[in-house]
Design a protein around this motif. Structure first.
Motif, PDB file in Angstrom:
ATOM      1  N   SER A   1       1.021   3.942  -2.952  1.00 20.89           N
ATOM      2  CA  SER A   1       0.744   5.339  -2.622  1.00 20.89           C
ATOM      3  C   SER A   1       1.865   6.240  -3.112  1.00 20.89           C
ATOM      4  O   SER A   1       1.616   7.338  -3.625  1.00 20.89           O
ATOM      5  CB  SER A   1       0.568   5.499  -1.105  1.00 20.89           C
ATOM      6  OG  SER A   1      -0.524   4.725  -0.638  1.00 20.89           O
TER       7      SER A   1
ATOM      8  N   THR B   1       4.497  13.907   6.061  1.00 21.79           N
ATOM      9  CA  THR B   1       3.689  13.180   5.076  1.00 21.79           C
ATOM     10  C   THR B   1       2.207  13.354   5.373  1.00 21.79           C
ATOM     11  O   THR B   1       1.410  13.639   4.467  1.00 21.79           O
ATOM     12  CB  THR B   1       4.063  11.687   5.090  1.00 21.79           C
ATOM     13  OG1 THR B   1       5.475  11.549   4.943  1.00 21.79           O
ATOM     14  CG2 THR B   1       3.373  10.961   3.958  1.00 21.79           C
TER      15      THR B   1
ATOM     16  N   LEU C   1       0.830  -1.205   0.000  1.00 21.80           N
ATOM     17  CA  LEU C   1       0.000   0.000   0.000  1.00 21.80           C
ATOM     18  C   LEU C   1       0.866   1.256   0.000  1.00 21.80           C
ATOM     19  O   LEU C   1       0.557   2.236  -0.696  1.00 21.80           O
ATOM     20  CB  LEU C   1      -0.926  -0.005   1.215  1.00 21.80           C
ATOM     21  CG  LEU C   1      -2.215  -0.823   1.110  1.00 21.80           C
ATOM     22  CD1 LEU C   1      -2.984  -0.765   2.420  1.00 21.80           C
ATOM     23  CD2 LEU C   1      -3.079  -0.333  -0.045  1.00 21.80           C
ATOM     24  N   ALA C   2       1.941   1.236   0.766  1.00 22.55           N
ATOM     25  CA  ALA C   2       2.827   2.398   0.813  1.00 22.55           C
ATOM     26  C   ALA C   2       3.515   2.611  -0.528  1.00 22.55           C
ATOM     27  O   ALA C   2       3.653   3.743  -0.993  1.00 22.55           O
ATOM     28  CB  ALA C   2       3.863   2.218   1.928  1.00 22.55           C
TER      29      ALA C   2
ATOM     30  N   LEU D   1      -5.520  10.326   0.344  1.00 24.33           N
ATOM     31  CA  LEU D   1      -5.410   8.963   0.856  1.00 24.33           C
ATOM     32  C   LEU D   1      -4.008   8.407   0.629  1.00 24.33           C
ATOM     33  O   LEU D   1      -3.445   7.731   1.502  1.00 24.33           O
ATOM     34  CB  LEU D   1      -6.455   8.073   0.174  1.00 24.33           C
ATOM     35  CG  LEU D   1      -6.464   6.601   0.599  1.00 24.33           C
ATOM     36  CD1 LEU D   1      -6.801   6.469   2.077  1.00 24.33           C
ATOM     37  CD2 LEU D   1      -7.458   5.799  -0.255  1.00 24.33           C
ATOM     38  N   ALA D   2      -3.426   8.698  -0.524  1.00 23.82           N
ATOM     39  CA  ALA D   2      -2.074   8.209  -0.822  1.00 23.82           C
ATOM     40  C   ALA D   2      -1.061   8.762   0.173  1.00 23.82           C
ATOM     41  O   ALA D   2      -0.188   8.024   0.662  1.00 23.82           O
ATOM     42  CB  ALA D   2      -1.685   8.591  -2.248  1.00 23.82           C
ATOM     43  N   TYR D   3      -1.151  10.038   0.496  1.00 21.96           N
ATOM     44  CA  TYR D   3      -0.220  10.618   1.471  1.00 21.96           C
ATOM     45  C   TYR D   3      -0.421   9.993   2.848  1.00 21.96           C
ATOM     46  O   TYR D   3       0.555   9.727   3.568  1.00 21.96           O
ATOM     47  CB  TYR D   3      -0.412  12.131   1.546  1.00 21.96           C
ATOM     48  CG  TYR D   3       0.409  12.887   0.527  1.00 21.96           C
ATOM     49  CD1 TYR D   3       1.785  13.029   0.695  1.00 21.96           C
ATOM     50  CD2 TYR D   3      -0.172  13.452  -0.593  1.00 21.96           C
ATOM     51  CE1 TYR D   3       2.549  13.716  -0.237  1.00 21.96           C
ATOM     52  CE2 TYR D   3       0.579  14.138  -1.530  1.00 21.96           C
ATOM     53  CZ  TYR D   3       1.934  14.270  -1.348  1.00 21.96           C
ATOM     54  OH  TYR D   3       2.700  14.939  -2.269  1.00 21.96           O
ATOM     55  N   ASN D   4      -1.660   9.753   3.234  1.00 20.60           N
ATOM     56  CA  ASN D   4      -1.909   9.140   4.537  1.00 20.60           C
ATOM     57  C   ASN D   4      -1.403   7.704   4.596  1.00 20.60           C
ATOM     58  O   ASN D   4      -0.802   7.291   5.598  1.00 20.60           O
ATOM     59  CB  ASN D   4      -3.409   9.185   4.856  1.00 20.60           C
ATOM     60  CG  ASN D   4      -3.859  10.547   5.335  1.00 20.60           C
ATOM     61  OD1 ASN D   4      -3.290  11.113   6.251  1.00 20.60           O
ATOM     62  ND2 ASN D   4      -4.883  11.088   4.723  1.00 20.60           N
ATOM     63  N   LEU D   5      -1.635   6.942   3.536  1.00 19.57           N
ATOM     64  CA  LEU D   5      -1.150   5.561   3.513  1.00 19.57           C
ATOM     65  C   LEU D   5       0.375   5.507   3.479  1.00 19.57           C
ATOM     66  O   LEU D   5       0.987   4.647   4.127  1.00 19.57           O
ATOM     67  CB  LEU D   5      -1.727   4.829   2.307  1.00 19.57           C
ATOM     68  CG  LEU D   5      -3.241   4.545   2.349  1.00 19.57           C
ATOM     69  CD1 LEU D   5      -3.698   3.899   1.061  1.00 19.57           C
ATOM     70  CD2 LEU D   5      -3.589   3.664   3.546  1.00 19.57           C
ATOM     71  N   LEU D   6       0.992   6.435   2.730  1.00 21.08           N
ATOM     72  CA  LEU D   6       2.452   6.487   2.716  1.00 21.08           C
ATOM     73  C   LEU D   6       2.984   6.857   4.098  1.00 21.08           C
ATOM     74  O   LEU D   6       3.985   6.297   4.563  1.00 21.08           O
ATOM     75  CB  LEU D   6       2.932   7.496   1.674  1.00 21.08           C
ATOM     76  CG  LEU D   6       4.452   7.664   1.562  1.00 21.08           C
ATOM     77  CD1 LEU D   6       5.119   6.343   1.194  1.00 21.08           C
ATOM     78  CD2 LEU D   6       4.799   8.747   0.545  1.00 21.08           C
TER      79      LEU D   6
ATOM     80  N   VAL E   1       1.380   6.796  -6.765  1.00 22.54           N
ATOM     81  CA  VAL E   1       0.301   7.763  -7.009  1.00 22.54           C
ATOM     82  C   VAL E   1       0.792   9.190  -6.777  1.00 22.54           C
ATOM     83  O   VAL E   1       0.535  10.100  -7.574  1.00 22.54           O
ATOM     84  CB  VAL E   1      -0.912   7.458  -6.110  1.00 22.54           C
ATOM     85  CG1 VAL E   1      -1.942   8.588  -6.179  1.00 22.54           C
ATOM     86  CG2 VAL E   1      -1.557   6.140  -6.525  1.00 22.54           C
ATOM     87  N   ILE E   2       1.534   9.388  -5.686  1.00 22.62           N
ATOM     88  CA  ILE E   2       2.057  10.716  -5.370  1.00 22.62           C
ATOM     89  C   ILE E   2       3.037  11.172  -6.438  1.00 22.62           C
ATOM     90  O   ILE E   2       3.038  12.339  -6.859  1.00 22.62           O
ATOM     91  CB  ILE E   2       2.718  10.701  -3.976  1.00 22.62           C
ATOM     92  CG1 ILE E   2       1.660  10.490  -2.897  1.00 22.62           C
ATOM     93  CG2 ILE E   2       3.498  11.987  -3.727  1.00 22.62           C
ATOM     94  CD1 ILE E   2       2.232  10.215  -1.525  1.00 22.62           C
TER      95      ILE E   2
END
Length: 297
Positions: free
Chosen positions: A38, A221, A34-35, A278-283, A41-42
């Motif tokens: 993410s 992050t 997931l990280a 969501l990508a920043y939070n998962l990262l 995506v970022i």
């Protein structure tokens, strides 16, 4: 042949440790799918923002009254708005503003938090009391209302929004850095460099701070995601970057009145905000897990 003291050896050992810790961190982070997804995506969002002039098929502010509220098609992949402007082009340019607000605002907050948290944790005493009192006072006010109150006085604007979000978001970083400095300032390697006559500034920035950046990285992050959401909320309320410049929040605001006849005006900007945040939070969660010593094997 001169022999080094155990304290000096400890100092050198701690300074050499970051290289191996970095490898271990990257290895553990790479195992978190997931990280990694993410991060991809970022990266794609950043590339789209940087190369928006080359990727945008149209001028984001060009009017085309013959193509008003056109649904997604080959000519306009994400449709057009009520003035015939291409939504894809406006989203690409909007990404430049939304992401830059996130990075700059968090950069300001992190810089303030590192300085104040480092001073509070290293010196303690009255300095610590004053700084933590200031943190407590700032935390009394809900951040969004504090931001709205400041904007009401200074007015909207890109650089104003960056500064306001940054100047109202440093408290968490200050607490994290202070806690790390309190734990590190009495360690052997700090005592060793202090015994060698190193100045406080060198001890803080050369020896303690590099060992205290892990929680700051996680906080940064999460902070970017929060800053993007805050900027989007302000733009949605009409208090963000003035038109005709587009941001994801302003695109969402422009489309809310026509959601029943032009769903694409709200779906695509809202999806961009959701996915990137969501990508920043998962990262951030992935980085936090990779840095957690309890999970190391």
């Amino acid at each position: 042949m001169a022999t080094e003291t155990p304290a000096v050896g400890a100092a050198r050992g701690v300074e050499a440790a970051p290289a191996s810790l970095l490898k271990d961190f990257l290895r553990r982070l790479a195992k978190n799918r997931l990280a990694v997804a993410s991060a991809v995506v970022i990266l794609l969002a950043a590339v789209a923002a940087i190369f928006a002039p080359a990727l945008a098929p149209y001028d984001p502010n060009a009017l085309n009254l013959d193509a008003q509220l056109s649904p997604p098609s080959a000519a306009h992949p994400l449709g057009t708005d009520d003035l015939g402007r291409d939504v894809l082009s406006r989203m690409l340019y909007g990404a430049r503003i939304s992401l830059s607000v996130g990075f700059v605002a968090v950069g300001i907050a992190i810089a303030i938090g590192i300085v104040l948290g480092g001073l509070a944790g290293y010196y303690g005493g009255r300095v610590d009391q004053v700084i933590m009192w200031l943190v407590d006072v700032m935390l009394v006010f809900p951040s969004i209302f504090l931001i709205l109150a400041v904007i009401a006085f200074v007015g909207p604007g890109l650089f104003k929004i960056m500064a306001i979000i940054g100047l109202t978001g440093w408290m968490g970083t200050t607490r994290l850095v202070r806690a790390e400095f309190l734990a590190l300032r009495e360690r052997e390697f700090v005592a060793a460099v202090r015994a060698q006559g190193a100045r406080d500034a060198r001890i803080i920035f050369r020896h303690i701070l590099p060992n205290a950046v892990a929680p700051v990285l996680v906080s940064a992050t999460f902070g970017v995601a929060g800053a993007i959401l805050t900027e989007s909320a302000l733009s949605f309320l009409g208090l963000g970057v003035p038109p005709p410049n587009a941001t994801w929040g302003s695109l969402l605001s422009d489309g809310k009145a026509m959601i029943e006849v032009a769903w694409w005006l709200t779906v695509f900007p809202g999806l961009a905000i959701f996915v990137v945040s969501l990508a920043y939070n998962l990262l951030g969660e992935g980085i936090r897990d990779a840095l957690d010593p309890r999970l190391r094997v």
